[in-house]
Design an enzyme around this catalytic site. Structure first.
Site, short mmCIF file in Angstrom:
data_model
loop_
_atom_site.label_atom_id
_atom_site.label_comp_id
_atom_site.label_asym_id
_atom_site.label_seq_id
_atom_site.Cartn_x
_atom_site.Cartn_y
_atom_site.Cartn_z
NE ARG A 21 8.43 24.27 -53.65
CZ ARG A 21 8.82 23.08 -53.21
NH1 ARG A 21 10.12 22.80 -53.14
NH2 ARG A 21 7.95 22.17 -52.86
CE LYS A 55 6.28 17.98 -54.96
NZ LYS A 55 6.04 17.47 -53.59
CD GLU A 83 7.75 4.41 -59.18
OE1 GLU A 83 7.80 5.46 -59.85
OE2 GLU A 83 7.46 4.39 -57.97
NE ARG A 103 9.74 15.75 -46.23
CZ ARG A 103 9.33 16.38 -47.31
NH1 ARG A 103 8.55 17.44 -47.20
NH2 ARG A 103 9.65 15.98 -48.52
CG ASN A 119 7.00 13.70 -49.11
OD1 ASN A 119 6.70 14.47 -49.99
ND2 ASN A 119 7.99 12.83 -49.25
N GLY A 157 13.88 15.09 -55.60
CA GLY A 157 14.11 14.99 -57.04
C GLY A 157 15.45 14.38 -57.41
P1 ADP Z 1 11.31 12.94 -54.70
O1 ADP Z 1 11.02 12.16 -53.47
O2 ADP Z 1 12.75 13.06 -55.03
O3 ADP Z 1 10.57 14.24 -54.77
P2 ADP Z 1 9.36 11.59 -56.29
O4 ADP Z 1 9.30 10.12 -56.28
O5 ADP Z 1 8.38 12.35 -55.43
O6 ADP Z 1 10.82 12.04 -55.91
O7 ADP Z 1 9.24 12.12 -57.77
C1 ADP Z 1 9.44 13.48 -58.11
C2 ADP Z 1 8.93 13.75 -59.50
O8 ADP Z 1 9.60 12.91 -60.45
C3 ADP Z 1 7.47 13.46 -59.72
O9 ADP Z 1 6.63 14.50 -59.31
C4 ADP Z 1 7.41 13.23 -61.23
O10 ADP Z 1 7.45 14.45 -61.94
C5 ADP Z 1 8.71 12.51 -61.48
N1 ADP Z 1 8.50 11.04 -61.43
C6 ADP Z 1 8.83 10.20 -60.41
N2 ADP Z 1 8.46 8.93 -60.70
C7 ADP Z 1 7.90 8.95 -61.93
C8 ADP Z 1 7.32 7.94 -62.78
N3 ADP Z 1 7.26 6.66 -62.44
N4 ADP Z 1 6.83 8.36 -63.97
C9 ADP Z 1 6.88 9.66 -64.35
N5 ADP Z 1 7.40 10.64 -63.60
C10 ADP Z 1 7.92 10.30 -62.40
#
Ligand code: ADP
Length: 451
Positions: A337, A236, A199, A291, A289, A164
């Site tokens: 969690r 999360k 994005e 892992r 991910n 995050g």
């Molecule tokens: P990390 O690898 O830090 O967990 P993620 O790319 O998995 O990051 O994104 C974590 C959360 O951030 C997603 O579950 C979502 O809630 C939000 N998020 C990430 N990218 C987007 C996007 N393009 N649009 C809306 N929400 C996003």
């Protein structure tokens, strides 16, 4: 089979892996920092080695220290858990050079997914829908141009990001100007790589992810999805499986896309494809991910498959002994969690000594944790104390069981997120199941209005 497995991690996941090894009959080697001398994983492992001071970079992230412990103990495999060394292709390579099996995918397939911009390319090549986005960007003009194409808001992301962190939402051209450099600087300091990409930012989507398992012989299966939309600051908090936002057709399509992509990169081991789904049911790949994940337990509860055991067996060269058709998902599972954080102080980390400890139990309740009475939570690491996972024949049964379990769980001496979870589990919107990643913000607003 391996002779002994070194666990290059700490906390609940180290305990989780030791448990799987013990059931297989494998001796285990724990490593720990000076701050973790009294950690449960140290006590449960067959033997344990101190690898450095509290600071992660000098212990859990020190490749020479970890490899030395493996060589001295005669471990011929290393399980990295999640975080720390789990998604480091360089570490996987060094293990291999020392004749130690890295329990996870090859460095090569990790590289195709570790960099988020590279992962997007891999998925596009394999006909998996991705969120509209760019390659690595280096100028504000590139970002503005992309935003003109897809419309604001857009999100700047570190290609090496995770947990995050390293993300910034921008709403207009001015914000691009002020945020680009900050984002690059943060990316560099958090992840050692300043590269960022952009994005389209989807408004309050569902976070849906698909668990896969692949052996060394090209057999790949999926276990359906988890819904991880309950997040605070993109992290999360509560996960569940299955997702009530996903229908059978989407489940199959997402699962097939994940299998296709895993095969394309010769993937081996457990892995998760993360997607965002909008309110029209359209879904897009976000990242993979490579892992085991924190939330793997909800999938275990509905599939009756021990994913960590499978992960170890696959690394040892075993063939998957079941097929996609054998995977039957039953009922519903929810995970909370539990963190050492004070919800009344903006979720500030709250390390300290646990003076009283009673865990919940009973049918359908699982607690994965490394804490115990008189244990002192060190201030040096992630604030997660463990997870409560509950199964039920349907979502409501799982939810009620979770409420019962959270009420039974006693942790005194430090503040935890237990009361916060109790409130959410009983929240009408959560009960309805009609929520997305905007849930916590909306929940906080509703609470503030009530106060
Ligand atoms: P990390 O690898 O830090 O967990 P993620 O790319 O998995 O990051 O994104 C974590 C959360 O951030 C997603 O579950 C979502 O809630 C939000 N998020 C990430 N990218 C987007 C996007 N393009 N649009 C809306 N929400 C996003």
């Amino acid at each position: 089979m391996f002779k002994r497995v070194l666990i290059a991690n700490r906390g609940e996941i180290a305990v989780r892996i030791i448990r799987a090894c013990r059931e297989i009959g494998l001796p285990t080697v724990a490593i720990y920092s000076e701050a973790d001398e009294n950690s449960l994983h140290v006590r449960l492992a067959t033997e344990a080695y101190c690898v450095g001071p509290a600071e992660s970079t000098k212990s859990y992230l020190s490749i020479p220290a970890i490899i030395s412990a493996a060589l001295v103990s005669g471990a011929d495999a290393i399980h990295p858990g999640y975080g720390f060394m789990a998604e480091r292709p360089d570490f996987a390579e060094i293990c291999e050079k020392h004749g130690i099996k890295f329990i996870g995918p090859s460095a090569e397939s990790m590289r195709k997914m570790a960099d988020k911009a590279a992962a997007r390319k891999t998925m596009i090549e394999n006909n998996v829908p991705v969120i509209p986005g760019t390659d690595v960007v280096t100028t504000v003009e590139e970002i503005k141009e992309f935003a003109k194409e897809v419309g604001y808001p857009v999100i700047l992301k570190a290609v090496a990001g995770g947990g995050g962190k390293g993300m910034r939402i921008v709403n207009n051209d001015d914000e691009v100007e002020t945020n680009m450099e900050i984002c690059q600087t943060e990316a560099k300091s958090f992840f050692g790589n300043p590269d960022i990409y952009v994005e389209k930012y989807l408004i309050n989507p569902h976070h849906i992810e698909v668990q896969i398992l692949a052996d060394q012989y090209g057999n790949v299966v999926h276990f359906g999805e988890r819904d991880c939309s309950i997040q605070r600051r993109h992290q999360k908090l509560i996960e569940e499986a299955p997702s009530i936002a996903v229908n059978e057709e989407t489940r199959r399509a997402m699962g097939e896309a994940a299998i296709r992509a895993a095969k394309a990169i010769n993937y081996e081991g457990v892995g998760t494809f993360e997607f965002l789904m909008d309110h029209d049911g359209k879904w897009y790949f976000m990242e993979m991910n490579t892992r085991i994940q924190v939330e793997h337990c909800v999938t275990e509860m509905i599939s009756n498959v021990d994913l960590v055991r499978e992960q170890i067996m696959i690394a040892a060269g075993e063939k998957l002994d079941f097929t996609q058709d054998d995977i039957v998902l039953r009922g519903h599972a929810i995970e909370c969690r539990i963190n050492a954080e004070d919800p009344s102080k903006g979720f500030m980390p709250n390390p300290g000594t646990i003076t009283g400890y009673v865990t919940p139990g009973g049918f359908g309740v699982r607690v994965d944790s490394h804490i115990y009475q008189d244990y002192t939570v060190p201030p040096n690491y992630d604030s997660m104390l463990g997870k409560v996972i509950c199964w039920g024949r349907n979502r409501n049964e799982a939810r009620r069981r979770m409420y019962r379990a959270l009420k039974e769980y006693v942790i005194t001496g430090i503040e935890t997120t237990l009361p916060f979870h109790q409130d959410i589990i009983e929240d009408d919107v959560f009960i309805s199941g009609n929520f997305d990643t905007g849930f916590i913000e909306d929940y906080n607003k509703r609470k503030a209005e009530h106060a």
